[in-house]
Motif scaffolding. Structure first.
Motif, PDB file in Angstrom:
ATOM      1  N   SER A  77       0.830  -1.203   0.000  1.00 53.23           N
ATOM      2  CA  SER A  77       0.000   0.000   0.000  1.00 53.23           C
ATOM      3  C   SER A  77       0.869   1.260   0.000  1.00 53.23           C
ATOM      4  N   TYR A  78       1.935   1.244   0.781  1.00 48.49           N
ATOM      5  CA  TYR A  78       2.851   2.383   0.850  1.00 48.49           C
ATOM      6  C   TYR A  78       3.589   2.558  -0.477  1.00 48.49           C
ATOM      7  N   VAL A  79       4.012   1.445  -1.086  1.00 47.96           N
ATOM      8  CA  VAL A  79       4.658   1.497  -2.405  1.00 47.96           C
ATOM      9  C   VAL A  79       3.699   2.114  -3.424  1.00 47.96           C
ATOM     10  N   ASP A  80       2.449   1.680  -3.413  1.00 48.00           N
ATOM     11  CA  ASP A  80       1.450   2.240  -4.334  1.00 48.00           C
ATOM     12  C   ASP A  80       1.279   3.737  -4.114  1.00 48.00           C
ATOM     13  N   GLU A  81       1.303   4.145  -2.844  1.00 49.84           N
ATOM     14  CA  GLU A  81       1.169   5.565  -2.538  1.00 49.84           C
ATOM     15  C   GLU A  81       2.378   6.357  -3.037  1.00 49.84           C
ATOM     16  N   ILE A  82       3.577   5.798  -2.891  1.00 51.07           N
ATOM     17  CA  ILE A  82       4.796   6.457  -3.383  1.00 51.07           C
ATOM     18  C   ILE A  82       4.748   6.583  -4.901  1.00 51.07           C
ATOM     19  N   ILE A  83       4.314   5.530  -5.570  1.00 50.60           N
ATOM     20  CA  ILE A  83       4.187   5.557  -7.036  1.00 50.60           C
ATOM     21  C   ILE A  83       3.223   6.664  -7.450  1.00 50.60           C
ATOM     22  N   SER A  84       2.089   6.751  -6.781  1.00 52.96           N
ATOM     23  CA  SER A  84       1.089   7.770  -7.104  1.00 52.96           C
ATOM     24  C   SER A  84       1.611   9.172  -6.802  1.00 52.96           C
ATOM     25  N   LEU A  85       2.210   9.356  -5.651  1.00 48.06           N
ATOM     26  CA  LEU A  85       2.725  10.660  -5.239  1.00 48.06           C
ATOM     27  C   LEU A  85       3.764  11.189  -6.216  1.00 48.06           C
ATOM     28  N   ASN A  86       4.639  10.291  -6.706  1.00 44.77           N
ATOM     29  CA  ASN A  86       5.719  10.691  -7.598  1.00 44.77           C
ATOM     30  C   ASN A  86       5.364  10.559  -9.074  1.00 44.77           C
ATOM     31  N   LYS A  87       4.112  10.176  -9.344  1.00 43.36           N
ATOM     32  CA  LYS A  87       3.618  10.020 -10.719  1.00 43.36           C
ATOM     33  C   LYS A  87       4.534   9.109 -11.544  1.00 43.36           C
ATOM     34  N   LEU A  88       4.903   7.974 -10.936  1.00 40.65           N
ATOM     35  CA  LEU A  88       5.759   7.002 -11.617  1.00 40.65           C
ATOM     36  C   LEU A  88       4.896   6.090 -12.482  1.00 40.65           C
ATOM     37  N   ALA A  89       5.418   5.693 -13.617  1.00 41.10           N
ATOM     38  CA  ALA A  89       4.688   4.792 -14.511  1.00 41.10           C
ATOM     39  C   ALA A  89       4.732   3.357 -13.988  1.00 41.10           C
ATOM     40  N   CYS A  90       5.789   3.036 -13.248  1.00 37.56           N
ATOM     41  CA  CYS A  90       5.930   1.694 -12.683  1.00 37.56           C
ATOM     42  C   CYS A  90       6.803   1.797 -11.434  1.00 37.56           C
ATOM     43  N   ALA A  91       7.127   0.641 -10.856  1.00 38.89           N
ATOM     44  CA  ALA A  91       7.899   0.621  -9.611  1.00 38.89           C
ATOM     45  C   ALA A  91       9.409   0.711  -9.853  1.00 38.89           C
ATOM     46  N   LYS A  92       9.813   0.859 -11.085  1.00 33.60           N
ATOM     47  CA  LYS A  92      11.250   0.921 -11.399  1.00 33.60           C
ATOM     48  C   LYS A  92      11.794   2.309 -11.036  1.00 33.60           C
ATOM     49  N   ILE A  93      12.872   2.322 -10.234  1.00 39.50           N
ATOM     50  CA  ILE A  93      13.520   3.575  -9.837  1.00 39.50           C
ATOM     51  C   ILE A  93      14.994   3.511 -10.205  1.00 39.50           C
ATOM     52  N   HIS A  94      15.649   4.661 -10.267  1.00 41.88           N
ATOM     53  CA  HIS A  94      17.029   4.727 -10.734  1.00 41.88           C
ATOM     54  C   HIS A  94      17.930   5.404  -9.701  1.00 41.88           C
ATOM     55  N   THR A  95      19.097   4.814  -9.509  1.00 39.93           N
ATOM     56  CA  THR A  95      20.092   5.355  -8.584  1.00 39.93           C
ATOM     57  C   THR A  95      20.392   6.808  -8.929  1.00 39.93           C
ATOM     58  N   GLY A  96      20.470   7.648  -7.896  1.00 37.21           N
ATOM     59  CA  GLY A  96      20.788   9.058  -8.081  1.00 37.21           C
ATOM     60  C   GLY A  96      19.572   9.955  -8.174  1.00 37.21           C
ATOM     61  N   ASN A  97      18.409   9.381  -8.447  1.00 31.92           N
ATOM     62  CA  ASN A  97      17.177  10.172  -8.485  1.00 31.92           C
ATOM     63  C   ASN A  97      16.633  10.358  -7.076  1.00 31.92           C
ATOM     64  N   TYR A  98      15.721  11.297  -6.938  1.00 28.39           N
ATOM     65  CA  TYR A  98      15.044  11.530  -5.668  1.00 28.39           C
ATOM     66  C   TYR A  98      13.567  11.206  -5.820  1.00 28.39           C
ATOM     67  N   ILE A  99      12.969  10.705  -4.764  1.00 31.24           N
ATOM     68  CA  ILE A  99      11.519  10.516  -4.718  1.00 31.24           C
ATOM     69  C   ILE A  99      11.008  11.120  -3.414  1.00 31.24           C
ATOM     70  N   LEU A 100       9.741  11.475  -3.422  1.00 26.52           N
ATOM     71  CA  LEU A 100       9.095  11.940  -2.199  1.00 26.52           C
ATOM     72  C   LEU A 100       8.381  10.769  -1.551  1.00 26.52           C
ATOM     73  N   ILE A 101       8.472  10.715  -0.227  1.00 22.88           N
ATOM     74  CA  ILE A 101       7.699   9.723   0.514  1.00 22.88           C
ATOM     75  C   ILE A 101       6.908  10.454   1.593  1.00 22.88           C
ATOM     76  N   PRO A 102       5.686   9.999   1.856  1.00 21.04           N
ATOM     77  CA  PRO A 102       4.897  10.619   2.922  1.00 21.04           C
ATOM     78  C   PRO A 102       5.366  10.111   4.284  1.00 21.04           C
ATOM     79  N   LYS A 103       5.429  10.995   5.240  1.00 21.69           N
ATOM     80  CA  LYS A 103       5.739  10.639   6.619  1.00 21.69           C
ATOM     81  C   LYS A 103       4.494  10.964   7.431  1.00 21.69           C
ATOM     82  N   TYR A 104       4.059  10.027   8.247  1.00 18.54           N
ATOM     83  CA  TYR A 104       2.790  10.154   8.951  1.00 18.54           C
ATOM     84  C   TYR A 104       2.963  10.519  10.416  1.00 18.54           C
ATOM     85  N   TYR A 105       1.904  11.113  10.946  1.00 18.98           N
ATOM     86  CA  TYR A 105       1.826  11.362  12.383  1.00 18.98           C
ATOM     87  C   TYR A 105       1.735  10.015  13.090  1.00 18.98           C
ATOM     88  N   ASP A 106       2.411   9.893  14.204  1.00 22.74           N
ATOM     89  CA  ASP A 106       2.144   8.769  15.098  1.00 22.74           C
ATOM     90  C   ASP A 106       0.914   9.155  15.895  1.00 22.74           C
TER      91      ASP A 106
END
Length: 110
Positions: A77-106
């Motif tokens: 579910s978190y991977v799917d959210e990261i893909i959606s947030l970063n508008k990625l076409a698939c789960a493939k990522i590349h070394t040296g790039n940056y992605i945004l990840i959501p950090k949640y309240y405890d």
């Protein structure tokens, strides 16, 4: 004659009330299902964090590292959210790039 009026009135009330009751039950049922399946939503996001992708990283490993004792379903579910947030076409990522990840309240932070 009065008995027929009461019978017609009762049928009218029944035909109006029944759909309203069914609609109310359906809304409550589906709202509850959505709330249970949604988990953490955007409302719970405290901030977004930029992550540098290093050699050997995957969205799965990044997600797993940023969740506390996650199940496979939570990681996916978190991977799917990261893909959606970063508008990625698939789960493939590349070394040296940056992605945004959501950090949640405890729960304690709210």
């Amino acid at each position: 004659m009065e008995h027929n009026s009461i019978l017609i009135l009762n049928k009218t009330v029944f035909y109006i009330a029944l759909p309203l009751i069914i609609l109310t039950c359906a809304i409550l049922f589906f709202t509850d299902i959505h709330a249970e399946s949604a988990g953490k939503q955007v409302d719970d996001v405290m901030r977004y964090e930029s992550v540098l992708i290093c050699r050997g990283d995957s969205l799965w490993s990044i997600a797993r590292a940023n969740l506390d004792h996650p199940t496979n379903t939570e990681i996916q579910s978190y991977v799917d959210e990261i893909i959606s947030l970063n508008k990625l076409a698939c789960a493939k990522i590349h070394t040296g790039n940056y992605i945004l990840i959501p950090k949640y309240y405890d729960i304690d932070e709210r």
